[in-house]
Design a protein around this motif. Sequence first.
Motif, short mmCIF file in Angstrom:
data_model
loop_
_atom_site.label_atom_id
_atom_site.label_comp_id
_atom_site.label_asym_id
_atom_site.label_seq_id
_atom_site.Cartn_x
_atom_site.Cartn_y
_atom_site.Cartn_z
N SER A 77 0.84 -1.20 0.00
CA SER A 77 0.00 0.00 0.00
C SER A 77 0.87 1.25 0.00
N ALA A 78 1.91 1.23 0.82
CA ALA A 78 2.81 2.39 0.87
C ALA A 78 3.51 2.58 -0.47
N MET A 79 3.95 1.48 -1.09
CA MET A 79 4.63 1.59 -2.39
C MET A 79 3.67 2.10 -3.46
N LEU A 80 2.44 1.62 -3.44
CA LEU A 80 1.46 2.10 -4.42
C LEU A 80 1.16 3.57 -4.21
N LYS A 81 1.03 3.98 -2.94
CA LYS A 81 0.77 5.39 -2.65
C LYS A 81 1.95 6.25 -3.12
N GLU A 82 3.16 5.79 -2.83
CA GLU A 82 4.35 6.52 -3.25
C GLU A 82 4.43 6.59 -4.78
N ALA A 83 4.09 5.48 -5.43
CA ALA A 83 4.11 5.46 -6.90
C ALA A 83 3.09 6.44 -7.46
N ARG A 84 1.90 6.48 -6.86
CA ARG A 84 0.88 7.45 -7.33
C ARG A 84 1.36 8.87 -7.13
N GLU A 85 1.94 9.14 -5.95
CA GLU A 85 2.44 10.49 -5.68
C GLU A 85 3.55 10.86 -6.65
N THR A 86 4.44 9.92 -6.91
CA THR A 86 5.53 10.17 -7.86
C THR A 86 4.97 10.42 -9.25
N LYS A 87 3.98 9.61 -9.64
CA LYS A 87 3.35 9.79 -10.96
C LYS A 87 2.72 11.18 -11.06
#
Length: 164
Positions: A77-87
């Motif tokens: 979940s943290a990685m997905l959130k970070e990926a969304r934020e990075t995107k």
Amino acid sequence: MELLTPSLGLLFWTLLAFLIVFFILRKFAWKPILGSLGEREKAIADSLESAKRVRAEMAQLKSENEELMAKAREERSAMLKEARETKDRIINEAKEQAKIEASKVVAEAQQAIHAQKMAAITEVKNQLGKLVVEVSEKVLRKELATQEAQEAHIKGMVGEVKLN
């Protein structure tokens, strides 16, 4: 009735045979049989203890596995959130960069248009100046065709020029 009641001799010999077999079995077979039964009982007890230990370990491993799964879900979940934020950040940066580039292109185009406009105005002025000079030259040639007209014009121009 004789068949139902055994004779005393038969009882004696049967008892004697039983006691002989009993003592022989007790001396030679009883200890090994009891020993193997004891070993078997101990092996069964050890197996049950081992099964309890394995069951406890399995329960512990199951709880550890559940904890690891929960941590893995959290990390995912943290990685997905970070990926969304990075995107989103990359998209916003790209949009801002595109806006900056677009405004640079517009500014350069406006400068180019202004430069071309000024060049065109200068060119028009130069051509207009040439035309004025040519027209003036033709008019003056016509008016100053005689020597006297030329001298009068020169004197008039000299009078107009103010000397400092």
